[in-house]
Structures are given as C-alpha cells and as structure tokens.
Design a protein around this motif. Structure first.
Motif, mmCIF file in Angstrom:
data_model
loop_
_atom_site.group_PDB
_atom_site.id
_atom_site.type_symbol
_atom_site.label_atom_id
_atom_site.label_comp_id
_atom_site.label_asym_id
_atom_site.label_seq_id
_atom_site.Cartn_x
_atom_site.Cartn_y
_atom_site.Cartn_z
ATOM 1 N N GLN A 206 -0.835 51.231 -0.321
ATOM 2 C CA GLN A 206 -1.968 52.090 0.013
ATOM 3 C C GLN A 206 -2.286 51.957 1.502
ATOM 4 O OE1 GLN A 206 -5.349 51.378 -2.524
ATOM 5 N NE2 GLN A 206 -6.787 52.333 -1.092
ATOM 6 N N MET A 207 -2.567 53.067 2.148
ATOM 7 C CA MET A 207 -2.910 53.052 3.567
ATOM 8 C C MET A 207 -4.399 52.769 3.746
ATOM 9 S SD MET A 207 -1.909 53.709 6.826
ATOM 10 C CE MET A 207 -0.512 54.847 6.898
ATOM 11 N N ASP A 208 -4.715 51.769 4.577
ATOM 12 C CA ASP A 208 -6.122 51.513 4.914
ATOM 13 C C ASP A 208 -6.682 52.701 5.695
ATOM 14 O OD1 ASP A 208 -5.988 49.021 3.805
ATOM 15 O OD2 ASP A 208 -5.862 47.940 5.714
ATOM 16 N N ASP A 209 -7.977 52.982 5.506
ATOM 17 C CA ASP A 209 -8.625 54.048 6.280
ATOM 18 C C ASP A 209 -8.561 53.752 7.770
ATOM 19 O OD1 ASP A 209 -9.242 55.444 4.003
ATOM 20 O OD2 ASP A 209 -11.310 54.708 3.875
ATOM 21 N N ALA A 210 -8.861 52.501 8.137
ATOM 22 C CA ALA A 210 -8.848 52.127 9.558
ATOM 23 C C ALA A 210 -7.444 52.250 10.134
ATOM 24 C CB ALA A 210 -9.375 50.706 9.726
ATOM 25 N N GLN A 211 -6.441 51.904 9.334
ATOM 26 C CA GLN A 211 -5.044 52.003 9.785
ATOM 27 C C GLN A 211 -4.676 53.466 10.008
ATOM 28 O OE1 GLN A 211 -3.920 48.558 9.191
ATOM 29 N NE2 GLN A 211 -2.780 49.027 11.040
ATOM 30 N N ALA A 212 -5.103 54.318 9.078
ATOM 31 C CA ALA A 212 -4.785 55.746 9.160
ATOM 32 C C ALA A 212 -5.390 56.387 10.408
ATOM 33 C CB ALA A 212 -5.277 56.469 7.913
ATOM 34 N N LYS A 213 -6.504 55.833 10.880
ATOM 35 C CA LYS A 213 -7.178 56.371 12.060
ATOM 36 C C LYS A 213 -6.819 55.596 13.334
ATOM 37 C CE LYS A 213 -11.112 57.733 9.180
ATOM 38 N NZ LYS A 213 -12.527 57.428 8.825
ATOM 39 N N GLY A 214 -5.831 54.727 13.236
ATOM 40 C CA GLY A 214 -5.478 53.867 14.359
ATOM 41 C C GLY A 214 -4.670 54.570 15.430
ATOM 42 N N LEU A 215 -4.317 53.805 16.448
ATOM 43 C CA LEU A 215 -3.495 54.332 17.542
ATOM 44 C C LEU A 215 -2.151 54.818 17.023
ATOM 45 C CD1 LEU A 215 -3.733 51.704 20.448
ATOM 46 C CD2 LEU A 215 -4.831 53.941 20.357
ATOM 47 N N PRO A 216 -1.613 55.881 17.588
ATOM 48 C CA PRO A 216 -0.231 56.245 17.287
ATOM 49 C C PRO A 216 0.694 55.103 17.735
ATOM 50 C CG PRO A 216 -1.351 58.012 18.461
ATOM 51 C CD PRO A 216 -2.248 56.813 18.537
ATOM 52 N N PRO A 217 1.719 54.781 16.955
ATOM 53 C CA PRO A 217 2.599 53.679 17.346
ATOM 54 C C PRO A 217 3.268 53.886 18.700
ATOM 55 C CG PRO A 217 3.482 54.895 15.455
ATOM 56 C CD PRO A 217 2.085 55.352 15.652
ATOM 57 N N GLU A 218 3.489 55.145 19.070
ATOM 58 C CA GLU A 218 4.106 55.421 20.370
ATOM 59 C C GLU A 218 3.206 54.980 21.517
ATOM 60 O OE1 GLU A 218 5.716 57.823 17.176
ATOM 61 O OE2 GLU A 218 3.653 57.649 17.933
ATOM 62 N N GLU A 219 1.899 55.173 21.354
ATOM 63 C CA GLU A 219 0.935 54.748 22.378
ATOM 64 C C GLU A 219 0.901 53.228 22.478
ATOM 65 O OE1 GLU A 219 -3.839 55.298 23.345
ATOM 66 O OE2 GLU A 219 -2.808 56.739 22.046
ATOM 67 N N CYS A 220 0.936 52.574 21.323
ATOM 68 C CA CYS A 220 0.978 51.112 21.302
ATOM 69 C C CYS A 220 2.241 50.600 21.977
ATOM 70 C CB CYS A 220 0.898 50.615 19.860
ATOM 71 S SG CYS A 220 0.894 48.819 19.686
ATOM 72 N N ALA A 221 3.370 51.249 21.689
ATOM 73 C CA ALA A 221 4.661 50.827 22.257
ATOM 74 C C ALA A 221 4.652 50.914 23.781
ATOM 75 C CB ALA A 221 5.785 51.689 21.690
ATOM 76 N N LYS A 222 4.069 51.971 24.330
ATOM 77 C CA LYS A 222 3.993 52.112 25.787
ATOM 78 C C LYS A 222 3.179 50.982 26.403
ATOM 79 C CE LYS A 222 4.475 57.153 25.866
ATOM 80 N NZ LYS A 222 3.801 58.452 26.165
ATOM 81 N N ALA A 223 2.057 50.638 25.765
ATOM 82 C CA ALA A 223 1.220 49.546 26.276
ATOM 83 C C ALA A 223 1.947 48.206 26.166
ATOM 84 C CB ALA A 223 -0.098 49.508 25.508
ATOM 85 N N MET A 224 2.716 48.026 25.107
ATOM 86 C CA MET A 224 3.478 46.787 24.934
ATOM 87 C C MET A 224 4.522 46.630 26.031
ATOM 88 S SD MET A 224 3.992 46.942 20.789
ATOM 89 C CE MET A 224 5.200 45.611 20.725
#
Length: 265
Positions: A206-224
């Motif tokens: 099941q997907m958490d609500d907070a997870q579903a509204k989180g950052l796109p993984p691509e945006e996270c990857a750029k910051a990483m």
C-alpha cells in the motif's frame, strides 16, 4: 555536460527501482560510468536500457542479506572498469508497523539488510579505496535517520546506526582521502512504502499518502548527485518534513510534542 567528476565509476545498490533507478538514469546522462546492483537482475537490465550511455553501464546482482558473498561482488565490480570511485549505499527496506505489533525477526531483518549489509559491502570495498588513496561512500539514510517517528521504529534504528558507523569511518580515514556523504531524503514518491515490512514480515502492499505526495525521484536524484559531486558531508532532501531535523535539534520538547501527533501512516 561532462565534467572532471562525471567520468568517475559510481556503484549504486538498490538500483532496480525508486531513488536508485532515478539516480542511475540521471548520472548516465552526466557521463558517469555505472555499476548497478540489486537482487532483481531483469529490472537492473531495464534500468540499464533507459540509461543514455548503456555501453558505460554494468549490471552486478547482489543481496545485501548475504554478507558472505559481498567480497566476491567487490572483486567483480572493480574488474569492470579497473576502479570504483564512488559507492552509493542505497539498497535497503522500510517498515510500517507499531513497536508492539512488530516481531523481533522483523527488527532483525531490517538491521541485517539496512545496517549489516551496508557495513559488510563497505568493509569489503574499503581496502580498494585505501590502496588508491581516494574513494567516496555516499550513504542513503533518511530523515528518520535523524529522528524517529511512529511506525518506523526499526527502520529509524537501522538508519541511525548508519550515521554512527559512517561518521566514525570518515574520521578514521580522512588521511586516506576517503569521503563520506550522508544523504537523508524525506518523502519521495517511490514504492518504498508498498514494499515496507509490516509487523509479521509481510509487505504492506500500500502506498502511504505522504509518500504519494512526495518529491519525484528524479528531483531527489539530482540533489543526491549534486551533494556527492560537491563532497557534502550530510544533506537533507525533501519538503517541509526537512524542518523536523532542525526542530528536534533546537527545540527538542516541541519536536517531541509534534511527532506524537504526526499522521505518518
């Protein structure tokens, strides 16, 4: 677009999905040579095919729960390009269960994969970094590696443990020019909650609500990638949940009152 850092060999665990897959695709665009690892070889091949330079990508399946196999995996990784410059310790699993409902076997599994598996792979690669007098461990922790929250007791514990271990490693090996970057994402829109373990060890599915509204993984990857390239020691990636780190640091009582009421499940 390629810079002097962008030709480095980056080994990414947990690369078959989520943040790891997004980081792999992003870093391929920048010109990094990549080694992609997880348990799922077919999915790793799919990620490789999505990379801009698949000829500069190698696939190396591994299981962090099988620590006895990781020395051999390191040898294979080094053989691919003759060197490993950066290890992104991203592989792991999450949890969604209350302490009182969580079997000890689940606590142990989280520690075995998230902590001991990461430590075992790091220790297996460390002599290579020492010998070449350079190397960079990028460790994907979590904001709950800085503070605990409900439903994530053992997940938070495993991430807290990584901070203690890698802070010590950084201090011990600064003379070998070995770097450590602790990466602490908040909510990112991936399947991490879907695959999270519940109290009896079964997946949440099941997907958490907070997870579903989180950052796109691509945006996270750029910051990483930016944090790694800039050799940051620690970075927090997310939206308003990042302020939890500072709230706990400067106003611990207020944070304690806040986290009790947090709707994180």
């Amino acid at each position: 677009m390629n810079g002097p850092d962008h030709n480095k060999v980056m080994w990414i665990t947990g690369a078959s999905s989520g943040i790891g897959a997004a980081l792999s695709i992003h870093c391929s665009r920048l010109g990094y040579r990549l080694i992609l690892s997880s348990r799922d070889e077919p999915k790793l091949e799919e990620v490789k095919d999505k990379c801009l330079h698949p000829d500069k990508v190698r696939v190396l399946p591994l299981d962090l729960a099988e620590a006895e196999t990781l020395q051999e995996k390191v040898s294979k990784a080094v053989d691919f390009f003759g060197i490993v410059d950066i290890l992104v310790n991203n592989g792991g699993i999450s949890q969604r269960s209350l302490v009182k409902h969580t079997q000890l076997s689940v606590d142990r599994r989280l520690m075995e994969i998230n902590y001991f598996g990461t430590v075992a792979l790091t220790k297996a690669l460390l002599p290579h970094f020492i010998q070449q007098k350079s190397g960079h461990f990028a460790v994907v922790s979590s904001l709950v590696g800085k503070f605990g929250s409900p439903y994530r007791s053992s997940y938070a514990a495993s991430k807290h443990a990584l901070h203690g271990f890698f802070d010590s490693l950084r201090a011990e090996h600064h003379q070998d020019a070995i770097l450590v970057t602790m990466i602490c994402p908040g909510f990112v829109k991936t399947d991490v909650s879907v695959n999270a373990l519940t109290g009896d060890g079964s997946p949440l599915n099941q997907m958490d609500d907070a997870q579903a509204k989180g950052l796109p993984p691509e945006e996270c990857a750029k910051a990483m990638e930016k944090a790694i390239r800039l050799k940051r020691q620690e970075v927090y990636i997310g939206r308003k949940e990042v302020f939890g780190v500072y709230l706990k640091r400067f106003f611990p009582s207020a944070f304690s009152n806040f986290i009790k009421k947090a709707k994180v499940r």
